[in-house]
Scaffold this motif. Sequence first.
Motif, short mmCIF file in Angstrom:
data_model
loop_
_atom_site.label_atom_id
_atom_site.label_comp_id
_atom_site.label_asym_id
_atom_site.label_seq_id
_atom_site.Cartn_x
_atom_site.Cartn_y
_atom_site.Cartn_z
N LEU A 165 -10.62 22.08 -46.51
CA LEU A 165 -9.31 21.44 -46.71
C LEU A 165 -9.40 20.48 -47.90
N LYS A 166 -8.50 20.66 -48.85
CA LYS A 166 -8.46 19.80 -50.02
C LYS A 166 -7.25 18.89 -49.87
N PHE A 167 -7.47 17.58 -49.86
CA PHE A 167 -6.32 16.69 -49.73
C PHE A 167 -6.43 15.54 -50.71
N PHE A 168 -5.30 14.87 -50.96
CA PHE A 168 -5.34 13.72 -51.86
C PHE A 168 -4.65 12.54 -51.23
N THR A 169 -4.92 11.38 -51.83
CA THR A 169 -4.39 10.14 -51.29
C THR A 169 -3.56 9.47 -52.36
N CYS A 170 -2.42 8.90 -51.99
CA CYS A 170 -1.71 8.11 -52.98
C CYS A 170 -1.08 6.90 -52.32
N ARG B 166 -16.85 3.07 -65.60
CA ARG B 166 -17.04 1.66 -65.90
C ARG B 166 -15.72 0.95 -66.19
N ALA B 167 -14.86 1.60 -66.97
CA ALA B 167 -13.58 0.99 -67.30
C ALA B 167 -12.83 0.63 -66.02
N GLU B 168 -12.97 1.50 -65.02
CA GLU B 168 -12.26 1.25 -63.78
C GLU B 168 -12.91 0.13 -62.99
N ARG B 169 -14.23 0.11 -63.02
CA ARG B 169 -14.90 -0.97 -62.31
C ARG B 169 -14.48 -2.30 -62.90
N GLU B 170 -14.34 -2.31 -64.24
CA GLU B 170 -13.96 -3.56 -64.87
C GLU B 170 -12.53 -3.94 -64.53
N GLN B 171 -11.64 -2.96 -64.56
CA GLN B 171 -10.24 -3.28 -64.24
C GLN B 171 -9.98 -3.29 -62.75
N GLY B 172 -10.93 -2.78 -61.99
CA GLY B 172 -10.78 -2.79 -60.55
C GLY B 172 -9.76 -1.82 -60.01
N ILE B 173 -9.36 -0.83 -60.79
CA ILE B 173 -8.41 0.16 -60.27
C ILE B 173 -8.89 1.57 -60.60
N THR B 174 -8.36 2.54 -59.87
CA THR B 174 -8.73 3.93 -60.10
C THR B 174 -7.83 4.50 -61.18
N ILE B 175 -8.41 4.92 -62.32
CA ILE B 175 -7.52 5.48 -63.34
C ILE B 175 -7.65 6.98 -63.52
N ILE C 58 -11.88 15.40 -51.00
CA ILE C 58 -10.88 14.34 -51.18
C ILE C 58 -10.63 14.21 -52.66
N VAL C 59 -9.38 14.27 -53.03
CA VAL C 59 -9.01 14.08 -54.41
C VAL C 59 -8.38 12.71 -54.49
N ASP C 60 -9.10 11.79 -55.12
CA ASP C 60 -8.65 10.40 -55.16
C ASP C 60 -7.85 10.20 -56.44
N THR C 61 -6.55 9.99 -56.30
CA THR C 61 -5.70 9.90 -57.49
C THR C 61 -5.14 8.49 -57.65
N PRO C 62 -4.94 8.06 -58.90
CA PRO C 62 -4.43 6.72 -59.13
C PRO C 62 -2.95 6.62 -58.79
N GLY C 63 -2.51 5.43 -58.38
CA GLY C 63 -1.15 5.27 -57.88
C GLY C 63 -0.16 4.79 -58.90
N HIS C 64 -0.63 4.08 -59.90
CA HIS C 64 0.30 3.42 -60.80
C HIS C 64 1.11 4.42 -61.63
N ILE C 65 2.35 4.01 -61.96
CA ILE C 65 3.26 4.93 -62.66
C ILE C 65 2.67 5.46 -63.96
N GLN C 66 1.87 4.66 -64.65
CA GLN C 66 1.33 5.11 -65.93
C GLN C 66 0.27 6.19 -65.75
N TYR C 67 -0.09 6.46 -64.52
CA TYR C 67 -1.07 7.51 -64.27
C TYR C 67 -0.48 8.68 -63.48
N THR C 68 0.84 8.81 -63.54
CA THR C 68 1.50 9.91 -62.85
C THR C 68 0.85 11.25 -63.19
N ARG C 69 0.48 11.43 -64.48
CA ARG C 69 -0.10 12.72 -64.86
C ARG C 69 -1.43 12.96 -64.16
N ASN C 70 -2.19 11.90 -63.92
CA ASN C 70 -3.45 12.07 -63.20
C ASN C 70 -3.18 12.45 -61.75
#
Lengths: 302, 422
Positions: free
Chosen positions: B4-9, B61-70, B86-98
Amino acid sequence: MSQHRDYLDTLEAEAIHIFREAAGQFERPALLFSGGKDSITLVHLALKAFRPGKFPFPLVHIDTGHNFPEVLAYRDEIAAKIGEKLIVRKVQDTIKVRGLQDAIGKFPSRNALQTYTLLDAIEEFEFDCCIGGARRDEEKARAKERIFSVRDEFGQWDPKKQRPELWNIYNGRISKGENVRIFPISNWTELDVWNYVKNEAIDLPSLYFTHQREVVITDNGQMVAKSEFLNLDASDVIQHHAVRYRTVGDMTCTAAVASTALTIDDIIEDIRVARISERGATRLDDRTSEAAMEDRKKGGYF
Amino acid sequence: MELLKFFTCGNVDDGKSTLIGRLLYDSDSVSTDILQTLSKQSKTKSADTDIDLALLTDGLRAEREQGITIDVAYKYFTTPKRKFIIVDTPGHIQYTRNMVTGASNCELAIILIDARNGLTEQTRRHSILCSLLRIPHLVVCINKMDLLNYDQNVFEKIKGDYQSFAAQLGFDDLSFLPLSALAGDNVVSRSSAMPWFTGPSLLEKLETVEIDIAPFAQPRFQIQYVIRPQTDTLHDYRGLAGKVISGTYKVGDKVKILPSGLTSTISRLESNLKDQTKVEAPFSAIVHLADDVDAGRGSSIVVIDQEPTFTRDFEAVLCWMDSSPLLAGGKFLLQHHAQRVRASVKEIISVIDVQTHQELAPDGPIGLNSLCRVKIKSSESLALDEYRNSRVTGGFILIHEVSHATMAAGMVEKMQNVMDKI
Ligand SMILES: Nc1nc2c(ncn2[C@@H]2O[C@H](COP(=O)(O)OP(=O)(O)O)[C@@H](O)[C@H]2O)c(=O)[nH]1
């Protein structure tokens, strides 16, 4: 519908599809072959993707000069058995030609140096894609890499510029000088590979099974095979142990694990209960920095 | 065992990383050396462990520094019942494409809501995206219940709000769970703090949700590569290698090859290095035809009377994924599985507001992360299905002709069939 489908069949189907995309989209692909279980699994999948035809690519081995002799023997044997072309390029030659500083220290690691040899080979043969056996479960930076991963002229990976990868549609278009790394078993875990090796009765080099070996004990207790490549002194502790390897890299920077596993079933059981990651257990150079892997990938390391 | 492949948002800080960390930790999927590194780095520790569970999923690293998943990160775990990706996807609007990238081939979505905040803009946007992408199963997790005394009223209120919002989104399978990712309530085991909730825990839900392995029954196959050994013994061997994208192919099937329109019969099928009488999706196959017809990479082999729409003109919903904007008249390469043709976006019909699900008249270029409805014309006819019927054959991408960047994800909507003409 209450039909079930086994996950290994699903993973295998995905990998074969990726192999055929590589063959269909690129002029000059290469299959990077290290002699480890992941690349051996790739060869097995390539047979399923392309037989009765020939592989549309050669096997390419970047020989660091620090390989286990068992692995080199296995490499030549498998290439002969399947009748496919094998290209070997040596880090030793790159060091000479480019006047590079060889690795130093007690456990000299040529991991960083093999990047040069790989990039030179890509240039020499004009490979436009290199198929490799990396898995996303190996490490945190790899967990974010796409299946088709575009590298620039210098082999560098820019995590910020990754292409979106949608459904099962792979965009392998590149400009001259660029290169794509393709990872057909991205979604497999270490245990998946072992289960597959077992189900498909794939032969592996003897190193993967428990054997007696003379090992040097490192400061943090890891066991490294005694070999001519290590720079040992009188203070080093040499012991005999029953060991096997979980990954096969260079003799100088791959640690063995204590084990009694003689069969694939024993190994699968070992891994199920083991509480140390594959990379953590066996690589000497990854613990140095938390971001070590990410840096090496950005620098063109596979 | 099934996969089962699932993602979280969710919003930043709703607890997505903590939840994934909890699933991995409680299902014993984290190695001790990784736990050691993490306990060194951890600042916020959870109730029963000395590690910050969220650190398990933050890779770059960039994410660790900003503390968010990009970027999308993939994690793997197995229970005795199922294997999970598990497909961990970023939540913020600027990462909709991700998020769209991560979600495109998932079976299930976990929508995370902070119980203190209830539905937010992001909840609505993520849910609308899930609806457009036709994610078959949705699990709405109302998190941080521990901060609200595990109050049933809070849960029921948010559930009611969500149901009325989602009424027009057409989800087939929608369920709700009250959670505390930090404390572990209802994540792996059922919570004793919320006896009023009688449903399964999240993991039980993930282990039992029914995976529809053949959601689209019509047979679809595209040639990826032609196998021609050209050896003495296999002189005339010509195998059409590809993947059964949907449905089942059988020896003896009467088929049509697109775009040529020629017909033939399947004379032989190979899969797994053996001859087979039938091959079903998603397995790879080598197809042999009774007649020597022109067929190469990108050609479709379809079964007569179960044909897709064959067309150069269609409507589609695009998720725009590049920082340079989309203008009407834009020309691209369109890739539909192994098939690549030139295509132009003839008209931008409307912009889809991902906050309200409204379609608005376009006013100006379409920017990064926007969704729009467009008319597309391709240089050659394509064998397409509507995305609503088939996620596997109704999706395509647009590629920039010069930079080769992936510019958009497209989902086929209305079409005009030209099949009758061939
Ligand atoms: N009290 C409480 N705090 C939580 C819960 N889940 C997450 N948190 C905290 O919320 C903050 C954000 O969590 P994180 O997982 O990093 O959020 P993400 O941005 O969605 O990945 C962290 O400080 C977590 O410890 C929960 O169930 N209860």
